[in-house]
Design a protein around this motif. Structure first.
Motif, PDB file in Angstrom:
ATOM      1  N   HIS A   7      -4.401 -48.518  -6.413  1.00 31.34           N
ATOM      2  CA  HIS A   7      -4.888 -49.327  -5.298  1.00 31.34           C
ATOM      3  C   HIS A   7      -4.967 -50.935  -5.866  1.00 31.34           C
ATOM      4  O   HIS A   7      -5.196 -51.799  -5.162  1.00 31.34           O
ATOM      5  CB  HIS A   7      -6.343 -48.848  -4.898  1.00 31.34           C
ATOM      6  CG  HIS A   7      -6.855 -49.836  -3.624  1.00 31.34           C
ATOM      7  ND1 HIS A   7      -6.370 -49.911  -2.225  1.00 31.34           N
ATOM      8  CD2 HIS A   7      -8.092 -50.402  -3.894  1.00 31.34           C
ATOM      9  CE1 HIS A   7      -7.115 -50.765  -1.741  1.00 31.34           C
ATOM     10  NE2 HIS A   7      -8.174 -50.921  -2.453  1.00 31.34           N
ATOM     11  N   HIS A   9      -7.537 -52.033  -7.686  1.00 27.91           N
ATOM     12  CA  HIS A   9      -9.125 -52.298  -7.683  1.00 27.91           C
ATOM     13  C   HIS A   9      -9.866 -50.997  -7.586  1.00 27.91           C
ATOM     14  O   HIS A   9      -9.583 -50.132  -6.644  1.00 27.91           O
ATOM     15  CB  HIS A   9      -9.728 -53.770  -7.234  1.00 27.91           C
ATOM     16  CG  HIS A   9      -9.577 -53.539  -5.660  1.00 27.91           C
ATOM     17  ND1 HIS A   9      -8.867 -54.034  -4.873  1.00 27.91           N
ATOM     18  CD2 HIS A   9     -10.659 -52.944  -4.965  1.00 27.91           C
ATOM     19  CE1 HIS A   9      -8.979 -53.698  -3.571  1.00 27.91           C
ATOM     20  NE2 HIS A   9     -10.158 -53.195  -3.652  1.00 27.91           N
ATOM     21  N   CYS A  11     -13.206 -49.840  -5.684  1.00 24.36           N
ATOM     22  CA  CYS A  11     -14.339 -50.605  -4.713  1.00 24.36           C
ATOM     23  C   CYS A  11     -14.938 -49.163  -3.876  1.00 24.36           C
ATOM     24  O   CYS A  11     -14.470 -48.141  -3.830  1.00 24.36           O
ATOM     25  CB  CYS A  11     -13.477 -51.286  -3.778  1.00 24.36           C
ATOM     26  SG  CYS A  11     -12.322 -50.558  -2.777  1.00 24.36           S
ATOM     27  N   GLN A  14     -12.730 -47.263  -1.460  1.00 24.62           N
ATOM     28  CA  GLN A  14     -12.083 -46.195  -2.015  1.00 24.62           C
ATOM     29  C   GLN A  14     -12.915 -44.919  -2.404  1.00 24.62           C
ATOM     30  O   GLN A  14     -12.529 -43.863  -2.188  1.00 24.62           O
ATOM     31  CB  GLN A  14     -11.419 -46.757  -3.646  1.00 24.62           C
ATOM     32  CG  GLN A  14     -10.275 -47.426  -3.505  1.00 24.62           C
ATOM     33  CD  GLN A  14      -9.756 -47.685  -4.752  1.00 24.62           C
ATOM     34  OE1 GLN A  14      -9.080 -46.836  -5.400  1.00 24.62           O
ATOM     35  NE2 GLN A  14      -9.823 -48.989  -4.985  1.00 24.62           N
ATOM     36  N   CYS A  50      -8.984 -49.984   2.325  1.00 25.64           N
ATOM     37  CA  CYS A  50      -9.128 -49.390   0.924  1.00 25.64           C
ATOM     38  C   CYS A  50      -9.218 -47.741   0.949  1.00 25.64           C
ATOM     39  O   CYS A  50      -8.531 -47.045   0.344  1.00 25.64           O
ATOM     40  CB  CYS A  50     -10.341 -49.754   0.131  1.00 25.64           C
ATOM     41  SG  CYS A  50     -10.319 -51.768   0.075  1.00 25.64           S
TER      42      CYS A  50
HETATM   43 ZN   LIG Z   1     -10.480 -51.599  -2.121  1.00 25.07          ZN
END
Ligand SMILES: [Zn+2]
Ligand SMILES: [Zn+2]
Length: 194
Positions: A7, A9, A11, A14, A50
């Motif tokens: 992805h 990053h 976060c 996610q 995300c």
């Molecule tokens: Zn994200």
């Protein structure tokens, strides 16, 4: 974390997505979604954020495999369907999980870090609402079905999977039959180079 690599990053969204997908798989008793059970599952996601990337990664469901169905509804929700039985579980992230994160970790000022930590630790019941559902997945919407291919007589473009509309006895592609569906506007001819 695999989700982070895919992805770009790590976060809170996610983490929520991973938790949703794991809960869905557990409810359907699907243990090996990337291996032995890979043909058993379809996932409907109701948001493109995300969490969606994480859900695809955990479940192995992909747009390109036709097992990930995207509905642009802007809701942090997903439905996991056991294709063998049509049994599904729809999981919705609760609105008060942010508030819970704030209450649990008031000393962490960074909101996204606060949520990341909380979303790891809160229970499923604190994070999600679950609904038992049935989903009638049309075989034509699944992998393996080629459907009928035709050429739209108006634009000349090829169309797969029976995505046509009959207008006055003529089969048209969706964007010729219903121009309001187009996400683009024609931009005039480009000047030739040289
Ligand atoms: Zn994200
Ligand atoms: Zn057309």
């Amino acid at each position: 974390m695999k989700a982070e690599a895919a992805h770009g990053h790590l976060c809170a969204g996610q983490i929520l997505g991973v938790r949703m997908a794991l809960l869905g798989l557990r409810r359907l008793e699907i243990e090996d979604p990337l291996g032995a059970d890979r043909k058993r599952l379809a996932t409907y996601v109701e948001i493109d954020r995300c969490a969606t990337d994480a859900i695809a990664l955990v479940t192995g469901c992909r747009l390109g495999k036709r097992t990930l169905k995207f509905l642009d509804w802007g809701k942090m929700a997903a439905t996991f369907v056991d294709l063998a039985s049509g049994r599904g579980v729809r999981i919705v992230a609760l609105e008060d999980s942010r508030e819970l994160a704030r209450q649990l970790y008031p000393h962490i000022e960074n909101k996204s870090r606060q949520q990341m930590i909380a979303y790891r630790e809160l229970s499923d019941a604190q994070l999600f609402r679950e609904q038992q559902v049935r989903v009638n997945v049309d075989a034509a919407e699944l992998p393996g079905n080629r459907g009928e291919r035709f050429l739209c007589p108006v634009c000349g473009e090829g169309v797969n999977f029976g995505r046509f509309v009959e207008v006055e006895g003529q089969r048209l592609c969706l964007t010729c039959a219903r121009p309001e569906l187009r996400y683009w506007a024609e931009d005039g001819p480009r000047p030739n180079c040289g």
